[in-house]
Design a protein around this motif. Structure first.
Motif, mmCIF file in Angstrom:
data_model
loop_
_atom_site.group_PDB
_atom_site.id
_atom_site.type_symbol
_atom_site.label_atom_id
_atom_site.label_comp_id
_atom_site.label_asym_id
_atom_site.label_seq_id
_atom_site.Cartn_x
_atom_site.Cartn_y
_atom_site.Cartn_z
ATOM 1 N N GLY A 133 47.935 43.182 50.884
ATOM 2 C CA GLY A 133 48.397 42.509 49.690
ATOM 3 C C GLY A 133 49.291 43.374 48.841
ATOM 4 N N GLN A 134 49.676 42.795 47.709
ATOM 5 C CA GLN A 134 50.484 43.527 46.745
ATOM 6 C C GLN A 134 49.951 43.248 45.351
ATOM 7 N N VAL A 135 50.228 44.174 44.471
ATOM 8 C CA VAL A 135 49.828 44.041 43.077
ATOM 9 C C VAL A 135 50.881 43.196 42.377
ATOM 10 N N VAL A 136 50.448 42.098 41.771
ATOM 11 C CA VAL A 136 51.361 41.213 41.062
ATOM 12 C C VAL A 136 51.530 41.674 39.619
ATOM 13 N N ALA A 137 50.424 42.085 38.983
ATOM 14 C CA ALA A 137 50.497 42.516 37.587
ATOM 15 C C ALA A 137 49.329 43.411 37.237
ATOM 16 N N VAL A 138 49.580 44.362 36.351
ATOM 17 C CA VAL A 138 48.544 45.180 35.712
ATOM 18 C C VAL A 138 48.874 45.111 34.229
ATOM 19 N N VAL A 139 48.026 44.402 33.472
ATOM 20 C CA VAL A 139 48.313 44.118 32.071
ATOM 21 C C VAL A 139 47.142 44.563 31.207
ATOM 22 N N ALA A 140 47.443 45.183 30.075
ATOM 23 C CA ALA A 140 46.388 45.555 29.124
ATOM 24 C C ALA A 140 45.700 44.290 28.638
ATOM 25 N N GLY A 141 44.375 44.291 28.690
ATOM 26 C CA GLY A 141 43.610 43.117 28.298
ATOM 27 C C GLY A 141 43.575 42.923 26.790
ATOM 28 N N THR A 142 43.354 41.682 26.398
ATOM 29 C CA THR A 142 43.184 41.341 24.990
ATOM 30 C C THR A 142 41.925 40.496 24.858
ATOM 31 N N GLY A 143 41.516 40.227 23.647
ATOM 32 C CA GLY A 143 40.343 39.384 23.424
ATOM 33 C C GLY A 143 39.106 39.989 24.058
ATOM 34 N N PRO A 144 38.404 39.213 24.906
ATOM 35 C CA PRO A 144 37.142 39.710 25.473
ATOM 36 C C PRO A 144 37.312 40.891 26.424
ATOM 37 N N VAL A 145 38.509 41.136 26.909
ATOM 38 C CA VAL A 145 38.733 42.290 27.780
ATOM 39 C C VAL A 145 39.624 43.335 27.113
ATOM 40 N N SER A 146 39.610 43.364 25.793
ATOM 41 C CA SER A 146 40.362 44.361 25.048
ATOM 42 C C SER A 146 39.860 45.757 25.420
ATOM 43 N N PRO A 166 45.462 31.851 54.382
ATOM 44 C CA PRO A 166 46.624 31.802 53.501
ATOM 45 C C PRO A 166 46.473 32.813 52.365
ATOM 46 N N PRO A 167 47.595 33.333 51.875
ATOM 47 C CA PRO A 167 47.522 34.300 50.780
ATOM 48 C C PRO A 167 46.816 33.685 49.573
ATOM 49 N N GLY A 168 46.081 34.521 48.865
ATOM 50 C CA GLY A 168 45.387 34.062 47.665
ATOM 51 C C GLY A 168 45.538 35.075 46.546
ATOM 52 N N PHE A 169 45.451 34.581 45.332
ATOM 53 C CA PHE A 169 45.516 35.447 44.162
ATOM 54 C C PHE A 169 44.104 35.858 43.771
ATOM 55 N N HIS A 170 43.961 37.099 43.309
ATOM 56 C CA HIS A 170 42.666 37.631 42.894
ATOM 57 C C HIS A 170 42.834 38.349 41.562
ATOM 58 N N VAL A 171 41.796 38.284 40.742
ATOM 59 C CA VAL A 171 41.814 38.918 39.425
ATOM 60 C C VAL A 171 40.698 39.957 39.369
ATOM 61 N N THR A 172 41.018 41.130 38.867
ATOM 62 C CA THR A 172 40.041 42.200 38.681
ATOM 63 C C THR A 172 40.203 42.731 37.265
ATOM 64 N N VAL A 173 39.086 43.038 36.631
ATOM 65 C CA VAL A 173 39.111 43.700 35.325
ATOM 66 C C VAL A 173 38.784 45.163 35.582
ATOM 67 N N ALA A 174 39.620 46.054 35.074
ATOM 68 C CA ALA A 174 39.469 47.483 35.343
ATOM 69 C C ALA A 174 39.553 48.274 34.044
ATOM 70 N N ALA A 175 39.110 49.517 34.134
ATOM 71 C CA ALA A 175 39.228 50.441 33.004
ATOM 72 C C ALA A 175 39.621 51.803 33.554
ATOM 73 N N ALA A 176 40.216 52.619 32.691
ATOM 74 C CA ALA A 176 40.607 53.970 33.078
ATOM 75 C C ALA A 176 40.092 54.946 32.029
ATOM 76 N N GLN A 177 39.889 56.167 32.470
ATOM 77 C CA GLN A 177 39.375 57.212 31.589
ATOM 78 C C GLN A 177 40.215 58.465 31.775
ATOM 79 N N ARG A 178 40.469 59.156 30.676
ATOM 80 C CA ARG A 178 41.221 60.404 30.759
ATOM 81 C C ARG A 178 40.335 61.468 31.409
ATOM 82 N N VAL A 179 40.916 62.183 32.381
ATOM 83 C CA VAL A 179 40.248 63.300 33.045
ATOM 84 C C VAL A 179 41.176 64.502 32.969
ATOM 85 N N ALA A 180 40.713 65.650 33.421
ATOM 86 C CA ALA A 180 41.504 66.879 33.316
ATOM 87 C C ALA A 180 42.881 66.747 33.959
ATOM 88 N N SER A 181 42.970 65.983 35.057
ATOM 89 C CA SER A 181 44.236 65.886 35.782
ATOM 90 C C SER A 181 45.054 64.647 35.411
#
Length: 192
Positions: A133-146, A166-181
């Motif tokens: 697959g391919q990544v369609v979008a990575v967007v900062a969440g708002t509201g309940p996923v702020s 057939p190809p399908g769209f999928h949604v994932t909610v993710a978070a990131a954290q600052r690390v040393a690198s």
């Protein structure tokens, strides 16, 4: 140009919500729905109220290695998404170990556990299952996923001799954290 960008972000956000509501399937062969009430039968893996080591075996140990960071939260999440959706049965365990190296906390534990499960699943290893697959979008969440990120992917799964789904769209909610690198993925929660 700014209004075009704003409209694109709004369109992607709307599409992500619509996809989440539509209930697309998951490409992760180990993702199992969880019971939502106390009267439901426990899943095959055991009672979800029991500690993970009681129902799934020993909890994987987290390496003390510093995760391989990315320059921004979006870059970390995009990199993780690309790796998590492109695999074959033969590469899935290694792919999960790589995902563990790009993550911290719950995301790292999930990837390590998935790598262990895949390594023990001889049926999957002998199969011709694959996901691309391919990544369609990575967007900062708002509201309940702020404070989190909404990831939309378009994926195609193959299962050996069977025709590709057939190809399908999928949604994932993710978070990131600052690390040393730089930045590492700290949460990865497929929604559809």
């Amino acid at each position: 140009m700014r209004s075009v960008t704003s409209r694109l972000v709004a369109a992607v956000g709307t599409a992500a919500v619509a996809l989440a509501i539509s209930g697309c399937g998951s490409s992760d062969p180990y993702l199992k729905p969880q019971a939502t009430n106390d009267t439901a039968k426990p899943p095959i893996g055991g009672d979800p109220r029991e500690p993970p080591e009681e129902r799934l075996g020993a909890r994987p140990t987290e390496n003390d290695d510093t995760p391989a960071g990315s320059p921004t939260p979006e870059a970390a999440i995009r990199r993780y998404a690309i790796l998590s959706i492109n695999w074959t049965a033969a590469t899935l365990a290694d792919r999960q170990r790589t995902l563990a190296q790009l993550s911290v906390g719950a995301a790292r534990q999930g990837a390590l556990l998935a790598a262990q499960q895949v390594a023990r699943d001889s049926t999957l290893q002998k199969s011709a299952r694959a996901n691309h697959g391919q990544v369609v979008a990575v967007v900062a969440g708002t509201g309940p996923v702020s404070g989190r990120w909404v990831v939309v992917t378009r994926e195609t799964a193959a299962n050996g001799d069977d025709p590709e789904l057939p190809p399908g769209f999928h949604v994932t909610v993710a978070a990131a954290q600052r690390v040393a690198s730089g930045w590492a993925v700290s949460a990865w929660e497929p929604e559809s």
